[in-house]
Design a protein around this motif. Structure first.
Motif, short mmCIF file in Angstrom:
data_model
loop_
_atom_site.label_atom_id
_atom_site.label_comp_id
_atom_site.label_asym_id
_atom_site.label_seq_id
_atom_site.Cartn_x
_atom_site.Cartn_y
_atom_site.Cartn_z
N PHE A 153 0.82 -1.20 0.00
CA PHE A 153 0.00 0.00 0.00
C PHE A 153 0.86 1.26 0.00
CE2 PHE A 153 -2.86 3.25 1.72
CZ PHE A 153 -3.91 3.10 0.83
N ALA A 154 1.96 1.24 0.75
CA ALA A 154 2.87 2.39 0.77
C ALA A 154 3.51 2.58 -0.60
CB ALA A 154 3.94 2.19 1.84
N MET A 155 3.94 1.49 -1.24
CA MET A 155 4.54 1.58 -2.57
C MET A 155 3.52 2.10 -3.58
SD MET A 155 6.83 -1.87 -2.91
CE MET A 155 7.89 -1.33 -4.23
N TRP A 156 2.33 1.50 -3.55
CA TRP A 156 1.30 1.91 -4.51
C TRP A 156 0.94 3.38 -4.31
CZ3 TRP A 156 -3.82 3.57 -3.90
CH2 TRP A 156 -4.50 3.77 -5.11
N SER A 157 0.81 3.80 -3.07
CA SER A 157 0.48 5.20 -2.80
C SER A 157 1.52 6.13 -3.39
CB SER A 157 0.38 5.45 -1.29
OG SER A 157 -0.65 4.69 -0.72
N ALA A 158 2.79 5.80 -3.22
CA ALA A 158 3.86 6.65 -3.73
C ALA A 158 3.89 6.66 -5.26
CB ALA A 158 5.21 6.17 -3.17
N VAL A 159 3.79 5.48 -5.88
CA VAL A 159 3.83 5.40 -7.34
C VAL A 159 2.60 6.06 -7.94
CG1 VAL A 159 3.86 3.84 -9.34
CG2 VAL A 159 5.29 3.34 -7.35
N HIS A 160 1.44 5.74 -7.40
CA HIS A 160 0.19 6.33 -7.89
C HIS A 160 0.21 7.86 -7.72
CE1 HIS A 160 -4.01 6.95 -8.76
NE2 HIS A 160 -4.18 7.50 -7.58
N GLY A 161 0.72 8.32 -6.60
CA GLY A 161 0.81 9.75 -6.38
C GLY A 161 1.69 10.43 -7.41
N LEU A 162 2.82 9.82 -7.72
CA LEU A 162 3.73 10.37 -8.73
C LEU A 162 3.05 10.38 -10.10
CD1 LEU A 162 6.59 11.46 -9.30
CD2 LEU A 162 7.30 9.09 -9.69
N ILE A 163 2.32 9.32 -10.41
CA ILE A 163 1.59 9.26 -11.68
C ILE A 163 0.54 10.37 -11.74
CG2 ILE A 163 -0.09 7.91 -13.01
CD1 ILE A 163 1.52 5.39 -12.11
N ALA A 164 -0.25 10.49 -10.66
CA ALA A 164 -1.32 11.49 -10.63
C ALA A 164 -0.76 12.90 -10.79
CB ALA A 164 -2.12 11.37 -9.33
N ILE A 165 0.33 13.19 -10.10
CA ILE A 165 0.96 14.50 -10.22
C ILE A 165 1.36 14.77 -11.67
CG2 ILE A 165 3.08 15.79 -9.68
CD1 ILE A 165 2.91 14.46 -6.85
N ASN A 166 1.93 13.78 -12.32
CA ASN A 166 2.39 13.95 -13.70
C ASN A 166 1.25 13.98 -14.71
OD1 ASN A 166 5.50 13.98 -14.13
ND2 ASN A 166 5.11 12.67 -12.36
N MET A 167 0.13 13.38 -14.38
CA MET A 167 -1.03 13.46 -15.27
C MET A 167 -1.71 14.82 -15.17
SD MET A 167 -3.01 9.84 -15.24
CE MET A 167 -2.40 8.50 -16.25
N VAL A 168 -1.83 15.33 -13.97
CA VAL A 168 -2.55 16.57 -13.75
C VAL A 168 -1.68 17.79 -14.06
CG1 VAL A 168 -3.71 17.99 -12.00
CG2 VAL A 168 -4.10 15.52 -12.06
N ASN A 169 -0.39 17.70 -13.70
CA ASN A 169 0.50 18.85 -13.87
C ASN A 169 1.90 18.37 -14.22
OD1 ASN A 169 1.47 21.45 -13.85
ND2 ASN A 169 1.62 21.59 -11.63
N PRO A 170 2.10 17.89 -15.45
CA PRO A 170 3.41 17.34 -15.82
C PRO A 170 4.49 18.41 -15.87
CG PRO A 170 1.98 17.45 -17.74
CD PRO A 170 1.16 17.88 -16.56
N GLN A 171 5.51 18.24 -15.05
CA GLN A 171 6.61 19.20 -15.05
C GLN A 171 7.97 18.50 -15.08
OE1 GLN A 171 6.17 21.79 -11.68
NE2 GLN A 171 4.35 22.77 -12.51
N ASN A 172 8.01 17.25 -14.68
CA ASN A 172 9.29 16.54 -14.58
C ASN A 172 9.61 15.80 -15.88
OD1 ASN A 172 9.40 17.30 -11.85
ND2 ASN A 172 8.22 15.51 -11.26
N SER A 173 10.90 15.64 -16.13
CA SER A 173 11.31 14.87 -17.30
C SER A 173 11.08 13.38 -17.04
CB SER A 173 12.80 15.11 -17.59
OG SER A 173 13.59 14.49 -16.58
N GLU A 174 11.03 12.62 -18.11
CA GLU A 174 10.87 11.17 -17.99
C GLU A 174 12.03 10.56 -17.21
OE1 GLU A 174 8.97 7.44 -18.52
OE2 GLU A 174 8.24 9.48 -18.73
N ALA A 175 13.25 11.04 -17.47
CA ALA A 175 14.43 10.53 -16.77
C ALA A 175 14.32 10.79 -15.26
CB ALA A 175 15.70 11.18 -17.33
N PHE A 176 13.87 11.98 -14.90
CA PHE A 176 13.70 12.31 -13.48
C PHE A 176 12.66 11.39 -12.84
CE2 PHE A 176 11.49 14.55 -10.07
CZ PHE A 176 12.55 14.92 -9.25
N ASN A 177 11.53 11.22 -13.52
CA ASN A 177 10.46 10.36 -12.99
C ASN A 177 10.94 8.92 -12.82
OD1 ASN A 177 8.40 12.26 -12.63
ND2 ASN A 177 7.89 12.18 -14.80
N MET A 178 11.71 8.41 -13.78
CA MET A 178 12.22 7.04 -13.67
C MET A 178 13.19 6.91 -12.50
SD MET A 178 10.78 4.96 -15.73
CE MET A 178 9.29 5.84 -15.34
#
Length: 196
Positions: free
Chosen positions: A157-182
């Motif tokens: 649940f902690a992992m999913w929350s973190a990954v899902h949160g990062l995805i949601a942030i990038n879907m709603v307001n993409p600002q980071n590069s793909e390399a940074f996100n990876m």
């Protein structure tokens, strides 16, 4: 082919046409624009015909949500069998999860209510179609415990929350590069599993 088989096939074709039209609308205009009236216009049927196949818009959204989870499960299963080592499996699976979220963003948004309302009904999935069960089994393998262990559940649940949160942030307001996100994704996996 008999009359009954032909009618069943025709019914299934119309049902699939309705779902395909719904996705076309969403890809062009977003989930907020989806309506039974717009679907009817695209497929050139009346709205009451659509209600013969789906009792409500929520029923249609529920079916699309199930489809999304099945597609995600197929992607995760493919990633899981690419590696033998559990830590590598987990890394491949989370990377595949990330890729799915952006390649199939309309499904992902619906499945998890990002920038839209997810369906109101609870989606029931078989274990082999349930992404959380797939992740739990790999985490349990890493820890050498049963997948029902509470520590495994809380770690997932902690992992999913973190990954899902990062995805949601990038879907709603993409600002980071793909390399940074990876890099963030790799750090998350390493931090939760002590795997590098």
């Amino acid at each position: 082919m008999g009359i009954i088989e032909r009618k069943l096939r025709n019914r299934e074709n119309i049902r699939n046409t309705i779902l395909t039209a719904a996705l076309e609308i969403v890809k062009k205009e977003g989930w907020h624009s989806l309506s039974m009236r717009k679907i009817a216009q695209i497929i050139e049927y009346t709205v009451p015909v659509i209600y013969e196949y789906f009792a409500s818009k929520d029923a249609l959204l529920n079916e699309l949500t199930k489809t999304g989870f099945k597609r995600l499960a197929a992607v995760l299963q493919k990633a899981r069998i690419l590696e033998d080592q559990p830590g590598q499996k987990l890394k491949k699976m989370w990377t595949a999860y990330w890729d799915f979220a952006f390649a199939q963003s309309e499904f992902y948004q619906l499945m998890f209510g990002i920038d839209t309302h997810c369906c109101q009904e609870k989606v029931i999935l078989d274990d082999d179609e349930n992404p959380s069960k797939m992740f739990l089994s790999v985490l349990a393998e890493i820890q050498g415990v049963d997948a029902s262990d509470q520590q495994v559940s809380s770690q997932y649940f902690a992992m999913w929350s973190a990954v899902h949160g990062l995805i949601a942030i990038n879907m709603v307001n993409p600002q980071n590069s793909e390399a940074f996100n990876m890099k963030v994704l790799e750090n998350l996996i390493a931090g939760f599993t002590n795997y590098k």
